[in-house]
Design an enzyme around this catalytic site. Structure first.
Site, mmCIF file in Angstrom:
data_model
loop_
_atom_site.group_PDB
_atom_site.id
_atom_site.type_symbol
_atom_site.label_atom_id
_atom_site.label_comp_id
_atom_site.label_asym_id
_atom_site.label_seq_id
_atom_site.Cartn_x
_atom_site.Cartn_y
_atom_site.Cartn_z
ATOM 1 N N CYS A 1 2.978 -16.463 -3.868
ATOM 2 C CA CYS A 1 2.276 -16.397 -2.928
ATOM 3 C C CYS A 1 1.085 -17.067 -2.293
ATOM 4 O O CYS A 1 -0.015 -16.636 -3.117
ATOM 5 C CB CYS A 1 2.539 -15.280 -1.985
ATOM 6 S SG CYS A 1 1.926 -14.491 -0.597
ATOM 7 N N CYS B 1 5.008 -16.822 14.590
ATOM 8 C CA CYS B 1 4.806 -15.844 12.729
ATOM 9 C C CYS B 1 3.165 -15.862 12.396
ATOM 10 O O CYS B 1 1.830 -16.483 12.756
ATOM 11 C CB CYS B 1 4.806 -17.044 12.174
ATOM 12 S SG CYS B 1 4.880 -16.532 9.650
ATOM 13 N N SER C 1 7.832 -7.630 7.960
ATOM 14 C CA SER C 1 8.502 -8.271 7.255
ATOM 15 C C SER C 1 7.282 -7.354 5.719
ATOM 16 O O SER C 1 6.580 -7.449 5.901
ATOM 17 C CB SER C 1 8.092 -9.216 6.585
ATOM 18 O OG SER C 1 8.312 -9.729 5.737
ATOM 19 N N ASN D 1 9.420 -21.983 -1.304
ATOM 20 C CA ASN D 1 7.955 -22.973 -0.786
ATOM 21 C C ASN D 1 6.602 -23.556 -1.933
ATOM 22 O O ASN D 1 6.104 -21.917 -2.528
ATOM 23 C CB ASN D 1 7.508 -22.623 0.309
ATOM 24 C CG ASN D 1 6.666 -23.793 1.328
ATOM 25 O OD1 ASN D 1 7.070 -24.528 0.512
ATOM 26 N ND2 ASN D 1 5.788 -22.905 2.155
ATOM 27 N N HIS E 1 12.922 -10.192 -3.661
ATOM 28 C CA HIS E 1 13.324 -11.222 -4.232
ATOM 29 C C HIS E 1 13.765 -10.987 -6.333
ATOM 30 O O HIS E 1 13.916 -12.172 -7.025
ATOM 31 C CB HIS E 1 11.535 -12.164 -4.086
ATOM 32 C CG HIS E 1 10.775 -12.040 -3.166
ATOM 33 N ND1 HIS E 1 11.522 -13.128 -2.211
ATOM 34 C CD2 HIS E 1 9.699 -11.641 -2.536
ATOM 35 C CE1 HIS E 1 10.548 -12.722 -1.361
ATOM 36 N NE2 HIS E 1 9.762 -12.533 -1.191
ATOM 37 N N GLY F 1 -0.821 -11.545 4.747
ATOM 38 C CA GLY F 1 -1.088 -9.578 5.040
ATOM 39 C C GLY F 1 0.120 -8.676 4.717
ATOM 40 O O GLY F 1 1.296 -9.659 5.041
ATOM 41 N N GLU F 2 -0.458 -7.753 4.423
ATOM 42 C CA GLU F 2 1.312 -7.575 4.731
ATOM 43 C C GLU F 2 0.815 -6.249 5.598
ATOM 44 O O GLU F 2 -0.578 -4.817 5.778
ATOM 45 C CB GLU F 2 1.104 -6.268 3.255
ATOM 46 C CG GLU F 2 1.671 -5.358 2.857
ATOM 47 C CD GLU F 2 3.243 -5.277 3.219
ATOM 48 O OE1 GLU F 2 3.853 -6.407 3.004
ATOM 49 O OE2 GLU F 2 3.624 -4.371 4.045
ATOM 50 N N GLU G 1 -4.186 -17.388 9.981
ATOM 51 C CA GLU G 1 -3.092 -18.661 10.050
ATOM 52 C C GLU G 1 -1.957 -17.968 11.185
ATOM 53 O O GLU G 1 -1.398 -17.062 11.068
ATOM 54 C CB GLU G 1 -2.397 -18.908 8.963
ATOM 55 C CG GLU G 1 -3.406 -19.576 8.023
ATOM 56 C CD GLU G 1 -2.477 -20.320 6.954
ATOM 57 O OE1 GLU G 1 -3.293 -20.125 5.521
ATOM 58 O OE2 GLU G 1 -0.797 -20.234 6.782
ATOM 59 N N CYS H 1 1.583 -11.145 -5.164
ATOM 60 C CA CYS H 1 2.986 -11.241 -5.068
ATOM 61 C C CYS H 1 2.433 -13.125 -5.801
ATOM 62 O O CYS H 1 1.878 -13.634 -4.833
ATOM 63 C CB CYS H 1 3.914 -11.773 -4.136
ATOM 64 S SG CYS H 1 4.353 -9.835 -3.797
ATOM 65 N N CYS I 1 -4.300 -10.572 0.993
ATOM 66 C CA CYS I 1 -3.812 -9.982 0.831
ATOM 67 C C CYS I 1 -4.088 -9.374 -0.964
ATOM 68 O O CYS I 1 -4.046 -9.540 -1.271
ATOM 69 C CB CYS I 1 -2.041 -10.549 0.701
ATOM 70 S SG CYS I 1 -0.790 -8.895 0.778
ATOM 71 N N CYS J 1 2.827 -19.536 3.934
ATOM 72 C CA CYS J 1 2.377 -18.157 4.448
ATOM 73 C C CYS J 1 0.277 -18.498 3.318
ATOM 74 O O CYS J 1 0.781 -19.132 2.375
ATOM 75 C CB CYS J 1 3.219 -17.217 3.916
ATOM 76 S SG CYS J 1 1.915 -16.035 3.374
#
Ligand code: SAH
Ligand code: SF4
Length: 360
Positions: free
Chosen positions: A132, A118, A207, A306, A232, A175-176, A105, A129, A125, A349
């Site tokens: 997410c 973005c 990020s 979100n 977080h 993704g990371e 995306e 988390c 990923c 995301c």
């Protein structure tokens, strides 16, 4: 998900994507084809100045070269299978299906003067988390340089048609980025190349969930590209519950790496904090965060959660957000409350892919 016929993608799977090549590599490829060096420069400009959709558009090239490029190379990263514009028209999200059937995306957010993209760096990923949507789907694979850069040129082409251009990039899609370190940083180099897109390095934010060795490596490279750390939570128990990666690199090790980064680069760090009602939005967490960051060159981005399908948490109320922010002020720590853009188009995301694949 409907299965994707392999033959349909056979060409693109084996085809060179021109966005994977550096200028010297492109020059070498064309030299192999018996072309003079200036042709590579021309192709490069079609890629990064005019954002050609295909070789057929490269009208300054001889027809035979255009045909060979069309037959043996591609400029596309895949098909756009979903495209959504938010009701206010300021956010556009696309879901690409890559040649091997993976989905990624990309989101374009329009502000007054900025056009921020973005972008994704992996399909899925590995970091898991809990809140997410991308983490919930698991890891599929790293993206190639072309697949990272191609998300930008796709939108750059569209913006150019209306006299606009991409001004900022955040690597906050799927993704990371630091897990896919080499391709991510090669993509940054490509996007900032003065002979190409020429984006300012400071306009691209990476990020990370907090991969400590990669943060140290990044600090050693002394790059201009800003870094954001997804924190977080301010103690290991809470952070370990939300971000499994914390069990590998707990907060003390992460903060050491962060201080190392600030010392090495002199750059301010941004810390991301998704505010989850009753979970990490307590005054206790705010004070712990204040103590962690006190005296550091740091800024906090507060983002009300979100909601995602695989996690039961809810966003914090505006009152809780304000109280959290006020507690940070006591420690002299600046923060900004960020609203997730395009919630009506699943612009969080991983969420668009989720919807598409599960057919909800
Ligand atoms: N993997 C990187 C970058 C992609 S995620 C990272 O984790 O930093 C980009 C940001 O969105 C991260 O700060 C992440 O924690 C946050 N995020 C992910 N899911 C979210 C959600 N449901 N609500 C709010 N923020 C979320
Ligand atoms: Fe991966 Fe970032 Fe999502 Fe965590 S928040 S699962 S690191 S994409």
């Amino acid at each position: 998900m409907s299965s994707i016929p392999v033959e349909r993608f056979a060409k693109s799977l084996n085809t060179i994507n021109l966005y994977d090549l550096s200028l010297p590599e492109l020059t070498a490829l064309l030299a192999d084809w018996g072309q003079p060096a200036f042709r590579a420069r021309q192709v490069w400009e079609w890629l990064y100045r005019h954002f050609a959709a295909g070789a057929a558009e490269m009208t300054s090239l001889p027809a035979a070269l255009r045909e060979r490029l069309a037959a043996e190379t591609t400029l596309s990263i895949g098909d756009v299978v979903v495209r959504q514009d938010s009701r206010d028209g300021r956010t556009t999200k696309v879901l690409f299906r890559l040649p091997d059937g993976q989905f990624i995306e990309t989101v374009l957010m329009g502000y007054e003067k900025r056009r921020t993209l973005c972008i994704s760096t992996q399909a899925g990923c590995a970091m898991g988390c809990v809140f997410c949507a991308t983490g919930q789907m698991g890891f599929m694979r790293h993206l190639s340089v072309a697949e990272i850069v191609g998300q930008v040129t796709y939108f750059a082409r569209e913006l150019a048609a209306r006299g606009e251009h991409v001004t900022n990039i955040v690597m906050m899609g799927m993704g990371e980025p630091l897990h896919n370190y080499d391709n991510t940083l090669a993509a940054v180099d490509r996007l900032t190349d003065a002979t190409g897109l020429n984006l300012g390095a400071r306009k691209i934010t990476i990020s990370t969930v907090g991969l400590v060795p990669a943060i140290r490596r990044y600090a050693d490279e002394q790059r201009q590209t800003p870094l954001a750390i997804s924190l977080h939570a301010a103690d290991d128990e809470e952070r370990g519950r939300l971000l499994p990666v914390n069990r590998r690199w707990p907060i003390a090790e992460l903060m050491d790496a962060c201080r190392y980064y600030v010392e090495k680069t002199g750059r301010r760090l941004t810390f991301e904090w998704a505010l989850i009602a009753g979970e990490n939005d307590t005054e206790e967490q705010a004070h712990k965060l204040g103590q962690l960051l006190r005296g550091m060159l740091a800024h906090v981005n507060l983002i009300p959660l979100n909601p995602t399908a695989g996690y039961g948490g809810a966003p914090s109320s505006p009152e809780r957000v304000a109280r959290f922010q006020k507690a940070l002020e006591e420690y002299g720590i600046g923060s900004t409350v960020r609203v997730r853009r395009g919630i009506d188009i699943q612009a969080g995301c991983g969420q668009l892919r989720d919807r598409h694949v599960s057919g909800q």
